[in-house]
Enzyme design. Structure first.
Site, PDB file in Angstrom:
ATOM      1  CE  LYS A   1      -3.976  -2.188   2.319  1.00  0.00           C
ATOM      2  NZ  LYS A   1      -4.763  -1.771   3.579  1.00  0.00           N
ATOM      3  CD  GLU A   2       2.710   2.823   4.367  1.00  0.00           C
ATOM      4  OE1 GLU A   2       2.214   3.875   5.067  1.00  0.00           O
ATOM      5  OE2 GLU A   2       3.388   2.021   4.725  1.00  0.00           O
TER       6      GLU A   2
ATOM      7  CE  LYS B   1      -4.563  -0.563  15.205  1.00  0.00           C
ATOM      8  NZ  LYS B   1      -5.783  -0.183  15.064  1.00  0.00           N
TER       9      LYS B   1
ATOM     10  CG  ASP C   1      -1.839  12.925  14.749  1.00  0.00           C
ATOM     11  OD1 ASP C   1      -2.779  12.950  15.599  1.00  0.00           O
ATOM     12  OD2 ASP C   1      -1.928  13.545  13.527  1.00  0.00           O
TER      13      ASP C   1
ATOM     14  CG  ASP D   1       5.024  -1.249  13.318  1.00  0.00           C
ATOM     15  OD1 ASP D   1       6.138  -1.585  13.980  1.00  0.00           O
ATOM     16  OD2 ASP D   1       3.915  -0.952  13.609  1.00  0.00           O
TER      17      ASP D   1
END
EC number: 2.4.1.12
Length: 933
Positions: free
Chosen positions: A252-253, A423, A670, A282
């Site tokens: 996906k990345e 995560k 964040d 990860d």
């Protein structure tokens, strides 16, 4: 000479950097720095200690009128003494007062230079008991100046804006006075529902509006930063920076996107020995590992090319895709030749990366194996040991020109079944610990894998705030705005989010600073460790400067009580005491076992281990504010310690994720992390360079965009339902009131989805039933309604004016606020309630970072998702309502058209806001998918 090197006309005060103003310097400079003159001519027979001094002329108020005219040696100067027969040597060196003042000035300057050198750099030239060279004085004066400054919004723009806000508040009061006192008897339910929704919208507007009361902009001075910390012939004194890149799923990345981000980091305009790049994988993917290995090899060619020709941007994919004629400005032939060669090299590099991606599509049954035949440790994504690989740095790899390269480290933390890994926040905390053991830079930059450095001087921009000796000590992070590539020209789904980044964030910067948005942010490591901000005492009589004097009733500076100050002072002393106690851990890092047996040392060690974990080496490295690792430590011992601090059980029974590092408890870690820092009394800074510092990719099709907004809203709901909710958390700390308003707004906005959905349904109900939410409007009510609409429009126009936002971006933001509100925010609210109250967890979807498959190819891609149901339903019922309303008016005659216009306006308001959603449903060339029909 004096006039050329010193600023003039400042009176007798001191400037912000501690340098005495020019009049004080001119009246107190020692004789060794002024030519020994007697009426314009040097006399070699008079000894140095018997010379008279020519003092520059001043006005009565202490300001210089003009520099002394230089004498022309070809024209003899006619002496005009008052006592012609008196020998000039009789005057001697000067009066006692002059000599005392000169000695006092020298002592004061020496003290100031030593203080500045102690605080952040030797910015005063070679002042170590010796006299300053004349050539050093201009640079010394410039190097002492502030490294940045605030630029308030001009009063011609901000004062009308504030007046409109106050006027809009007054009109809102009149509006609700009318609405509450004039119910609709035959549609009481509709009237009551609409009034409740409108009250909620008013409260939501207040929470969003007032944090924008005092917006500012900032300006940096990179030349002053170089003068202060990069002196010719000396090693750079700029602080080191550890850069974190996070990635999870290479499918996906795409690895090519991550590789470009890493290459832009390695080529950044910053001393190479001060930069270390850590890539967190990860997903423990061998594809990411191999792609990073290829990237490290290509960096040996790419980095020297970037620095030799000073190109921008330094991500090769985006540099070579620029639609500019690089031959237009008569560039050097060597550049043309090397650019073509480098482009060929990059194309070969892309082929290698894409070949790795193609190979990774088919995973062997036994999993991947490494070149030595051993199985890849990350074959089981949920059960694998920690992995660290240093590709560049201490292993002696240099670029093709023999120059040193920044460090590049691959990190994949340990994962085992039965452990909570938290995560992205958990991955970031693992990187904090690994980087502390291996490089321990005092500052950290985190970027997503798709956010490359677009401005090679971005780190220097941040250091102008962090390393400023006067104001930098209280700055916890410098946030840069997010800018994006590959978005369609009209920005149909408001991906750029310009209103937030250019209006809201500037407003917060005038208070306690912007919120942290997850990427493109430079942190102070000590702030991430959960330490309180240093206490700075205000001079007596100084008023708060977060708002203008005439509106001090809105001042939101929290009063720190005596107990809080004592706690911060105690923490500071404790850190200093522990730094000295932990020196042995730095010197004996191989053993890393404390040698002191005193009771106080054991107690303090236990406190630190409870906070930071069971690694004496890491604990010792958390205490020095300037970072750094011991020089005598072997790389092998450091790696062993780094592996230990990324073990899955390291954070058990510690304060990681609670008070230290990235904070756990929400998928939007964040907001929570920045909020905790502000509660500790830190302030943040918003930096908008002329050339965007970072650029990334954004999801441009409707479904992906809605899922992204869903994840953000879900995180806000989780924070709202946690103990860290800004409505009740953090009082008595350093959080200012208007800053608290902005944080409350950031966690409350998903709840607006319920009244918004109901309010968007009301027009259709009114058209279908023939009733309305207001009675027949009088002249007074018409004036109030018109005044409200005009004040809403005026607020938006003035915000666009001082924020520099175009009307297209502002309108797209308004439209997507409705689209996201009735879809993603609504689903996030229910998912959050299920997760917190019922324990039903929802899956987290990584937003796809699309590779280059054609310009805007995904804009028309249709992906069905349940998020599309509520806005589609609203569109259908409102369109049906409009048709029914017009049909009834045609059948009933002329008298029914008057009441119909209000209902039609209401319905068209909903349809126009949902128009981009409608275009997304239709797809390309107006071909509506069958499922929609």
């Amino acid at each position: 000479m004096l006039n050329a090197r010193l600023n003039t006309g400042r009176g007798t005060h001191q400037n912000a950097s501690g340098m005495p103003a020019s009049s004080e310097l001119d009246s107190s400079l020692p004789s060794s720095q002024i030519p020994l003159l007697t009426y314009g001519e040097e006399d070699s027979e008079i000894s140095a200690d018997h010379h008279a001094l020519i003092v520059p002329q001043f006005m009565g108020n202490g300001n210089r009128v003009h520099p002394m005219p230089c004498s022309d040696p070809s024209v003899p100067l006619q002496p005009r003494p008052m006592v012609p027969k008196k020998d000039i040597a009789v005057y001697g060196y000067g009066s006692v007062a002059w000599k005392d003042r000169m000695e006092e000035w020298k002592k004061r300057q020496n003290d100031k230079l030593q203080v500045v050198k102690h605080e952040g750099g030797n910015d005063g030239g070679n002042f170590d008991g010796k006299e300053l060279d004349d050539a050093d004085l201009p640079m010394m004066d410039e190097g002492r100046q502030p490294l940045s400054r605030k630029l308030p919004i001009p009063s011609s723009k901000i004062n009308p804006y504030r007046m409109i806000i106050i006027l809009r508040l007054a009109i809102l009061g009149l509006f609700f006075h009318y609405r509450l006192l004039h119910p609709v008897r035959d549609a009481y339910g509709l009237w009551l529902t609409s009034v409740i929704c409108e009250i909620w919208f008013a409260v939501s507007w207040i929470l969003d509006q007032f944090p924008k009361w005092c917006p500012i902009e900032r300006e940096t001075y990179l030349d002053r930063l170089s003068l202060r910390y990069e002196k010719e012939g000396k090693p750079s004194e700029l602080a080191s920076v550890d850069i974190f890149v996070s990635t999870v799923d290479p499918m996906k990345e795409p690895p090519l996107i991550t590789a470009n981000t890493v290459l832009s980091i390695l080529a950044v305009d910053y001393p190479v020995d001060k930069v270390a790049c850590y890539v967190s994988d990860d997903g423990a993917a061998m594809l990411t590992f191999e792609a990073l290995s290829e990237t490290a090899e290509f960096a040996r060619k790419w980095v020297p090319f970037c620095k030799k020709f000073n190109i921008e941007p330094r991500a090769p994919e985006w540099y070579f895709s620029q639609k500019i004629d690089y031959l237009r400005n008569k560039v050097h032939p060597a550049f043309v030749r090397e650019r073509r060669a480098m482009k060929r090299e990059y194309e070969e590099f892309k082929v290698q990366i894409n070949g790795l991606v193609a190979t990774a599509q088919k995973v062997p049954e036994d999993g991947w194996t490494m070149q030595d035949g051993t199985p890849w440790p990350g074959n089981n994504v949920r059960d694998h040991p920690g992995m660290i690989q240093v590709f560049l740095g201490d292993n002696g790899v240099r670029d093709v020109e023999g120059n040193e390269l920044p460090s590049l480290v691959y990190v994949s933390r340990e994962k085992r079944p039965g452990f909570e890994h938290h995560k992205k926040a958990g991955a970031m905390n693992a990187l904090i610990r690994v980087s502390a053991v291996l490089s321990n830079a005092p500052y950290l930059l985190n970027v997503d894998c798709d956010h490359y450095i677009n401005n090679s001087k971005a780190l220097r921009e941040a250091m102008c705030f962090m390393m400023d000796p006067t104001s930098g000590k209280k700055v916890c992070y410098v946030q840069f705005p997010q800018r994006f590539d590959g978005i369609d020209r009209h920005d149909r789904y408001s991906n750029r989010n310009v209103v937030f980044f250019d209006i809201n964030m500037k407003g917060l910067d005038g208070l306690q600073g912007p919120i942290y948005v997850g990427t493109g942010c430079v942190f102070r490591r000590q702030a991430l460790y959960g330490f309180d901000a240093p206490v700075t005492k205000k001079p007596p009589g100084k008023t708060c400067n977060c708002l203008p004097k005439w509106c001090c009733f809105l001042c939101c500076c929290s009063r720190k009580n005596k107990k809080q100050k004592q706690k911060k002072e105690k923490t500071k002393k404790f850190k200093q005491r522990e730094a000295s106690k932990q020196i042995h851990a730095l010197e004996n890092i191989e053993g890393a076992i404390p040698e002191s047996n005193s009771q106080s040392s054991v107690t303090s060690q236990m406190k630190l281990e409870k906070k930071f974990g069971q690694s004496p080496v890491f604990v010792a490295l958390t205490l020095p504010e300037d970072g750094g690792v011991p020089q005598n430590a072997s790389p092998a011992s450091l790696l062993r310690e780094a592996i230990q601090v990324i073990s899955c059980g390291y954070e058990d029974k510690t304060e990681w994720g609670k008070e230290v590092g990235w904070i756990y408890g929400s998928v939007t870690e964040d907001i929570l992390t920045g909020f905790k820092m502000h509660c500790h009394g830190w302030r943040s800074v918003y930096c908008i360079p002329k050339r965007p510092a970072f650029k990334g990719s954004a999801p441009i099709n409707l479904s992906d965009r809605l899922h992204q907004v869903l994840r953000w809203a879900l995180g806000s709901v989780e924070i709202f339902l946690s103990r860290h909710c800004p409505i009740w958390y953090g009082y008595g700390g350093g959080l200012k009131w208007l800053e608290r308003f902005s944080y409350i707004n950031s966690v409350v906005y998903p709840w607006t989805s319920i009244p918004l959905l109901v309010y968007c349904t009301l027009p259709a109900i009114c058209l279908l039933t023939g009733k309305f939410i207001v009675p027949e409007i009088s002249n007074y009510a018409s004036l109030v309604f018109m005044g409200l609409f005009i004040s809403i429009a005026a607020t938006g126009i003035l915000e666009m004016q001082w924020g520099g936002v175009g009307i297209d971006d502002w309108w797209r933001n308004e439209q997507f606020w409705v689209i996201g509100g009735v879809s993603s925010h609504l689903f996030a609210l229910f998912q959050g309630l299920l997760k917190v109250l019922a324990g039903v967890s929802t899956s987290f979807t990584v937003t796809s970072k699309a590779a280059d498959d054609g310009e805007f190819s995904e804009l028309y891609l249709f992906k069905w998702t349940s998020l599309l149901i509520p806005p589609t339903t609203l569109l259908i019922i409102n369109i049906v309502g409009v048709v029914v309303g017009i049909s009834d008016a045609i059948n009933n005659g002329y008298d029914s058209w008057g009441p119909l216009f209000g209902r039609l306006f209401f319905a068209f308001w909903v349809i126009i806001h949902l128009y981009p959603f409608l275009k997304g449903l239709l797809g390309k060339q107006d071909r509506m998918p069958t499922i929609i029909l």
